[in-house]
Design a protein around this motif. Structure first.
Motif, PDB file in Angstrom:
ATOM      1  N   GLN A  39       0.831  -1.215   0.000  1.00  0.00           N
ATOM      2  CA  GLN A  39       0.000   0.000   0.000  1.00  0.00           C
ATOM      3  C   GLN A  39       0.858   1.254   0.000  1.00  0.00           C
ATOM      4  O   GLN A  39       0.557   2.250  -0.638  1.00  0.00           O
ATOM      5  N   LYS A 105      -4.930  -1.152  -1.636  1.00  0.00           N
ATOM      6  CA  LYS A 105      -5.262   0.271  -1.539  1.00  0.00           C
ATOM      7  C   LYS A 105      -4.041   1.150  -1.760  1.00  0.00           C
ATOM      8  O   LYS A 105      -2.912   0.669  -1.831  1.00  0.00           O
ATOM      9  N   SER A 204      -9.700   1.152  14.264  1.00  0.00           N
ATOM     10  CA  SER A 204      -8.544   0.779  13.436  1.00  0.00           C
ATOM     11  C   SER A 204      -8.244  -0.708  13.643  1.00  0.00           C
ATOM     12  O   SER A 204      -7.527  -1.093  14.558  1.00  0.00           O
ATOM     13  N   LYS A 216       3.979  -1.060  13.764  1.00  0.00           N
ATOM     14  CA  LYS A 216       3.612   0.319  14.125  1.00  0.00           C
ATOM     15  C   LYS A 216       4.180   0.595  15.516  1.00  0.00           C
ATOM     16  O   LYS A 216       4.112  -0.266  16.395  1.00  0.00           O
TER      17      LYS A 216
HETATM   18  N1  ACO Z   1      -5.852   5.876   2.923  1.00  0.00           N
HETATM   19  C1  ACO Z   1      -6.240   4.679   2.438  1.00  0.00           C
HETATM   20  N2  ACO Z   1      -6.472   3.621   3.242  1.00  0.00           N
HETATM   21  C2  ACO Z   1      -6.306   3.792   4.566  1.00  0.00           C
HETATM   22  C3  ACO Z   1      -5.888   5.007   5.128  1.00  0.00           C
HETATM   23  C4  ACO Z   1      -5.664   6.088   4.237  1.00  0.00           C
HETATM   24  N3  ACO Z   1      -5.282   7.290   4.674  1.00  0.00           N
HETATM   25  N4  ACO Z   1      -5.810   4.861   6.470  1.00  0.00           N
HETATM   26  C5  ACO Z   1      -6.173   3.604   6.739  1.00  0.00           C
HETATM   27  N5  ACO Z   1      -6.489   2.967   5.599  1.00  0.00           N
HETATM   28  C6  ACO Z   1      -6.979   1.600   5.480  1.00  0.00           C
HETATM   29  C7  ACO Z   1      -5.964   0.595   5.982  1.00  0.00           C
HETATM   30  O1  ACO Z   1      -5.048   0.266   4.966  1.00  0.00           O
HETATM   31  C8  ACO Z   1      -6.836  -0.545   6.395  1.00  0.00           C
HETATM   32  O2  ACO Z   1      -7.291  -1.268   5.259  1.00  0.00           O
HETATM   33  P1  ACO Z   1      -6.807  -2.778   4.924  1.00  0.00           P
HETATM   34  O3  ACO Z   1      -6.945  -3.561   6.199  1.00  0.00           O
HETATM   35  O4  ACO Z   1      -7.664  -3.233   3.827  1.00  0.00           O
HETATM   36  O5  ACO Z   1      -5.375  -2.665   4.522  1.00  0.00           O
HETATM   37  C9  ACO Z   1      -8.064   0.166   6.939  1.00  0.00           C
HETATM   38  O6  ACO Z   1      -8.078   1.450   6.346  1.00  0.00           O
HETATM   39  C10 ACO Z   1      -8.088   0.283   8.454  1.00  0.00           C
HETATM   40  O7  ACO Z   1      -7.007   1.072   8.936  1.00  0.00           O
HETATM   41  P2  ACO Z   1      -5.966   0.608  10.043  1.00  0.00           P
HETATM   42  O8  ACO Z   1      -6.463  -0.614  10.737  1.00  0.00           O
HETATM   43  O9  ACO Z   1      -5.636   1.776  10.882  1.00  0.00           O
HETATM   44  O10 ACO Z   1      -4.736   0.183   9.094  1.00  0.00           O
HETATM   45  P3  ACO Z   1      -3.167   0.235   9.374  1.00  0.00           P
HETATM   46  O11 ACO Z   1      -2.822  -0.364  10.706  1.00  0.00           O
HETATM   47  O12 ACO Z   1      -2.501  -0.336   8.187  1.00  0.00           O
HETATM   48  O13 ACO Z   1      -2.818   1.800   9.488  1.00  0.00           O
HETATM   49  C11 ACO Z   1      -1.625   3.421   8.145  1.00  0.00           C
HETATM   50  C12 ACO Z   1      -2.940   2.653   8.374  1.00  0.00           C
HETATM   51  C13 ACO Z   1      -1.362   4.326   9.328  1.00  0.00           C
HETATM   52  C14 ACO Z   1      -1.786   4.249   6.876  1.00  0.00           C
HETATM   53  C15 ACO Z   1      -0.465   2.398   8.010  1.00  0.00           C
HETATM   54  O14 ACO Z   1      -0.776   1.423   7.050  1.00  0.00           O
HETATM   55  C16 ACO Z   1       0.858   3.002   7.656  1.00  0.00           C
HETATM   56  O15 ACO Z   1       1.508   3.592   8.472  1.00  0.00           O
HETATM   57  N6  ACO Z   1       1.291   2.823   6.377  1.00  0.00           N
HETATM   58  C17 ACO Z   1       2.596   3.241   5.909  1.00  0.00           C
HETATM   59  C18 ACO Z   1       2.589   4.666   5.457  1.00  0.00           C
HETATM   60  C19 ACO Z   1       1.892   4.897   4.161  1.00  0.00           C
HETATM   61  O16 ACO Z   1       1.370   4.008   3.515  1.00  0.00           O
HETATM   62  N7  ACO Z   1       1.899   6.113   3.696  1.00  0.00           N
HETATM   63  C20 ACO Z   1       1.344   6.419   2.398  1.00  0.00           C
HETATM   64  C21 ACO Z   1       1.041   7.839   2.260  1.00  0.00           C
HETATM   65  S1  ACO Z   1       2.407   8.876   2.492  1.00  0.00           S
HETATM   66  C22 ACO Z   1       3.167   9.091   1.005  1.00  0.00           C
HETATM   67  O17 ACO Z   1       3.231   8.214   0.243  1.00  0.00           O
HETATM   68  C23 ACO Z   1       3.745  10.423   0.704  1.00  0.00           C
END
Ligand code: ACO
Length: 311
Positions: A39, A105, A204, A216
């Motif tokens: 993701q 996603k 979450s 995390k």
């Molecule tokens: N956009 C899209 N999907 C999201 C977002 C968001 N802002 N926040 C949460 N979700 C999704 C999660 O992926 C999860 O879906 P899934 O189980 O199908 O994968 C669902 O919503 C529930 O959320 P959480 O249980 O809180 O999921 P998670 O523990 O993965 O936390 C977070 C979400 C904080 C985004 C984490 O995955 C993370 O730290 N990811 C790494 C950072 C990242 O991906 N950054 C991308 C944007 S920054 C950039 O690229 C410049």
């Protein structure tokens, strides 16, 4: 702990060590990392689109050169992250398929349009600022290849954040129209930036397990608060306001209070109903199809080289 958790894995976590690709790990841990890293990689490459939209219209040669370098950095981040995911036994081509078919996603934030040049500033300042707050703790993630990829990503993101701040600072100290453009961009990007941190902690589903595994290090709400606390003084330095009347320093908590975020918008955007979801996916799939010849040529070349070496 899950039933398939090897003792050697637990021992690494207890000592705050790093789990490496060849170490034994529970299947759930591996799957969670693939999900999050994929993701994250998808977000980096989809994130090239909103800013790429302004490369041909940047207001000066200098701004254009900086923006092109920045957009290329995002492609690089995507590559490190796909490579980190591949250490977990998945294939990049399959991950891209999962993105293109909507099974995986990417960050909600990249489904908002970039309407003016000031949006490039707001993305650098707010979106990359939020990314840094979320990603600095990932440099200490329990999975070694992901943690190490984050070190360089965070350094580059810091530069991006300063570049966005500088664009907004210039606009905020320019003509009345430029000031307004900067304020409008901040007004539109503030709330979506807060949503980047994910749903609130009590909504979450992945957080508890990901924290227990050391993937995390802080909860979604804690990081969101940290970002707000960091950004309010920066907005004052810019001379711009943040679009929340509820923002106020709370002496007792030692944090800024703020109006609760409307998470129905986040869930709608994640579901595919944001302003630009369709456009972003169509562009990504189109770029992938247009690039088929390059992948085929690279594969043919690699095969030839391998044959030469075997001779
Ligand atoms: N956009 C899209 N999907 C999201 C977002 C968001 N802002 N926040 C949460 N979700 C999704 C999660 O992926 C999860 O879906 P899934 O189980 O199908 O994968 C669902 O919503 C529930 O959320 P959480 O249980 O809180 O999921 P998670 O523990 O993965 O936390 C977070 C979400 C904080 C985004 C984490 O995955 C993370 O730290 N990811 C790494 C950072 C990242 O991906 N950054 C991308 C944007 S920054 C950039 O690229 C410049």
């Amino acid at each position: 702990a899950p039933a398939d958790e090897p003792a050697s894995f637990r021992a690494i976590l207890v000592e705050d060590g790093r789990v490496e690709p060849r170490d034994e790990m529970p299947e759930g841990y591996r799957k969670t990392l693939v999900r999050q890293i994929a993701q994250h990689a998808h977000s980096e490459i989809i994130g090239m689109q909103p800013e790429g939209n302004w490369v041909s219209r940047a207001p000066s040669l200098r701004r254009k050169a900086i923006l092109m370098a920045k957009v290329q950095d995002e492609a690089g981040h995507g590559l490190y992250l796909y490579a980190a995911a591949e250490t977990l036994g998945v294939d990049r081509a399959d991950l891209l398929d999962a993105l293109h078919s909507g099974r995986q996603k990417y960050s909600s934030i990249f489904n908002y349009p970039t309407l003016t040049w000031a949006d490039v500033g707001a993305i650098g300042w707010l979106v990359d600022g939020a990314a840094i707050v979320n990603q600095v703790p990932l440099c200490r993630c329990s999975y070694g290849p992901y943690a190490r990829a984050m070190v360089r990503v965070c350094k580059e993101e810091s530069f991006h954040q300063r570049q966005g701040f500088e664009i907004l600072h210039t606009l905020a100290h320019g003509s009345q129209a430029q000031r307004q453009m900067a304020q409008d961009a901040v007004n539109r990007y503030w709330w979506p930036s807060l949503m980047m941190f994910g749903p609130p902690d009590d909504d979450s589903p992945n957080s508890a397990q990901s924290m227990a595994w050391g993937i995390k290090r802080f909860s979604n709400d804690d990081l969101r608060q940290r970002f707000i606390d960091m950004t309010v003084p920066q907005s004052e330095a810019l001379g711009l306001t943040l679009p929340d009347d509820g923002l106020a320093w709370n002496e007792e908590r030692g944090h800024y209070d703020f109006t609760p975020v409307d998470f129905t918008e986040l869930f709608e955007v994640i579901r595919g109903n944001g302003p630009c979801n369709e456009q972003r996916m169509a562009h990504r799939v189109g770029a992938h199809e247009d690039g088929a010849w390059a992948r085929e040529a690279a594969a043919a070349y690699a095969q030839k080289q391998a044959q030469k070496q075997a001779q």
